[in-house]
Design a protein around this motif. Structure first.
Motif, PDB file in Angstrom:
ATOM      1  N   ALA A   1      42.515  53.011  48.122  1.00  0.00           N
ATOM      2  CA  ALA A   1      42.767  52.789  49.548  1.00  0.00           C
ATOM      3  C   ALA A   1      41.926  51.593  49.992  1.00  0.00           C
ATOM      4  O   ALA A   1      41.004  51.179  49.281  1.00  0.00           O
ATOM      5  N   PRO A   2      42.221  51.030  51.154  1.00  0.00           N
ATOM      6  CA  PRO A   2      41.421  49.904  51.645  1.00  0.00           C
ATOM      7  C   PRO A   2      39.939  50.283  51.777  1.00  0.00           C
ATOM      8  O   PRO A   2      39.599  51.405  52.117  1.00  0.00           O
ATOM      9  N   ILE A   3      39.084  49.326  51.472  1.00  0.00           N
ATOM     10  CA  ILE A   3      37.634  49.512  51.576  1.00  0.00           C
ATOM     11  C   ILE A   3      37.204  49.205  53.006  1.00  0.00           C
ATOM     12  O   ILE A   3      37.559  48.157  53.554  1.00  0.00           O
ATOM     13  N   ASP A   4      36.452  50.112  53.611  1.00  0.00           N
ATOM     14  CA  ASP A   4      35.888  49.880  54.940  1.00  0.00           C
ATOM     15  C   ASP A   4      34.428  49.522  54.736  1.00  0.00           C
ATOM     16  O   ASP A   4      33.588  50.397  54.521  1.00  0.00           O
ATOM     17  N   ASP A   5      34.122  48.220  54.767  1.00  0.00           N
ATOM     18  CA  ASP A   5      32.763  47.794  54.452  1.00  0.00           C
ATOM     19  C   ASP A   5      31.733  48.212  55.491  1.00  0.00           C
ATOM     20  O   ASP A   5      30.541  48.088  55.263  1.00  0.00           O
ATOM     21  N   GLY A   6      32.161  48.757  56.603  1.00  0.00           N
ATOM     22  CA  GLY A   6      31.221  49.227  57.621  1.00  0.00           C
ATOM     23  C   GLY A   6      30.706  50.629  57.380  1.00  0.00           C
ATOM     24  O   GLY A   6      29.827  51.091  58.101  1.00  0.00           O
ATOM     25  N   VAL A   7      31.246  51.312  56.376  1.00  0.00           N
ATOM     26  CA  VAL A   7      30.834  52.705  56.170  1.00  0.00           C
ATOM     27  C   VAL A   7      30.347  52.975  54.743  1.00  0.00           C
ATOM     28  O   VAL A   7      30.409  54.105  54.282  1.00  0.00           O
ATOM     29  N   GLN A   8      29.869  51.972  54.061  1.00  0.00           N
ATOM     30  CA  GLN A   8      29.332  52.207  52.718  1.00  0.00           C
ATOM     31  C   GLN A   8      28.017  52.973  52.881  1.00  0.00           C
ATOM     32  O   GLN A   8      27.053  52.449  53.396  1.00  0.00           O
ATOM     33  N   GLY A   9      28.007  54.215  52.421  1.00  0.00           N
ATOM     34  CA  GLY A   9      26.866  55.092  52.667  1.00  0.00           C
ATOM     35  C   GLY A   9      25.855  55.157  51.543  1.00  0.00           C
ATOM     36  O   GLY A   9      25.217  56.178  51.359  1.00  0.00           O
ATOM     37  N   VAL A  10      25.693  54.075  50.813  1.00  0.00           N
ATOM     38  CA  VAL A  10      24.723  54.077  49.722  1.00  0.00           C
ATOM     39  C   VAL A  10      23.998  52.730  49.726  1.00  0.00           C
ATOM     40  O   VAL A  10      24.564  51.708  50.117  1.00  0.00           O
ATOM     41  N   LEU A  11      22.759  52.752  49.323  1.00  0.00           N
ATOM     42  CA  LEU A  11      21.938  51.540  49.229  1.00  0.00           C
ATOM     43  C   LEU A  11      21.474  51.445  47.782  1.00  0.00           C
ATOM     44  O   LEU A  11      20.930  52.409  47.239  1.00  0.00           O
ATOM     45  N   PHE A  12      21.699  50.310  47.140  1.00  0.00           N
ATOM     46  CA  PHE A  12      21.315  50.125  45.747  1.00  0.00           C
ATOM     47  C   PHE A  12      20.063  49.251  45.664  1.00  0.00           C
ATOM     48  O   PHE A  12      20.010  48.200  46.287  1.00  0.00           O
ATOM     49  N   TYR A  13      19.089  49.686  44.883  1.00  0.00           N
ATOM     50  CA  TYR A  13      17.919  48.867  44.599  1.00  0.00           C
ATOM     51  C   TYR A  13      18.122  48.222  43.237  1.00  0.00           C
ATOM     52  O   TYR A  13      18.415  48.893  42.254  1.00  0.00           O
ATOM     53  N   VAL A  14      17.995  46.904  43.208  1.00  0.00           N
ATOM     54  CA  VAL A  14      18.138  46.120  41.984  1.00  0.00           C
ATOM     55  C   VAL A  14      16.754  45.595  41.644  1.00  0.00           C
ATOM     56  O   VAL A  14      16.158  44.847  42.422  1.00  0.00           O
ATOM     57  N   TYR A  15      16.237  46.009  40.501  1.00  0.00           N
ATOM     58  CA  TYR A  15      14.891  45.614  40.089  1.00  0.00           C
ATOM     59  C   TYR A  15      14.958  44.455  39.106  1.00  0.00           C
ATOM     60  O   TYR A  15      15.785  44.436  38.207  1.00  0.00           O
TER      61      TYR A  15
END
Length: 127
Positions: free
Chosen positions: A64-78
């Motif tokens: 389905a279409p991606i709603d970029d306003g509701v991405q409920g995760v934060l990724f840490y890139v080390y």
């Protein structure tokens, strides 16, 4: 008898365009090591992504279409060198946030959003 333990925790990101997402993550030195394509599709629908440093995640074509306003995760890139990684990202034409030095990240961090709205906080590995 041994106690079962998780061996890895691998996120799978739903994306609007797999080729676009693969190109974006290449700027962080992550590359598709496996691709799967459905017979009726022109582009791959799933990718296993890895970096030389050991980062792993999956990308999958969204249904389905991606709603970029509701991405409920934060990724840490080390990474080992935050300044050099930010320069690499900027050289790839991506919009990296300002480099900040909060007390909990004395070697710096910056924010980066992928094309589907997932937020990546790029910071140093270790102290």
């Amino acid at each position: 008898m041994t106690t079962p333990a998780a061996r890895a925790f691998v996120p799978m990101l739903h994306v609007a365009s797999l080729p676009r997402a693969i190109a974006f993550y290449a700027a962080l030195d992550c590359h598709a090591t496996e691709l799967h394509q459905q017979p009726d599709r022109d582009d791959p629908t799933w990718a296993w992504m890895q970096s030389p440093g050991g980062a792993e995640f999956m990308l999958v074509q969204a249904d389905a279409p991606i709603d970029d306003g509701v991405q409920g995760v934060l990724f840490y890139v080390y990474c080992d060198d935050v300044v050099a990684m930010r320069e690499r990202v900027l050289a790839a034409g991506l919009a990296a946030g300002e480099l900040t030095y909060p007390f909990y990240r004395p070697n710096g961090e910056f924010r980066l959003s992928d094309p589907d709205g997932y937020v990546l906080m790029v910071t140093h590995a270790g102290d």
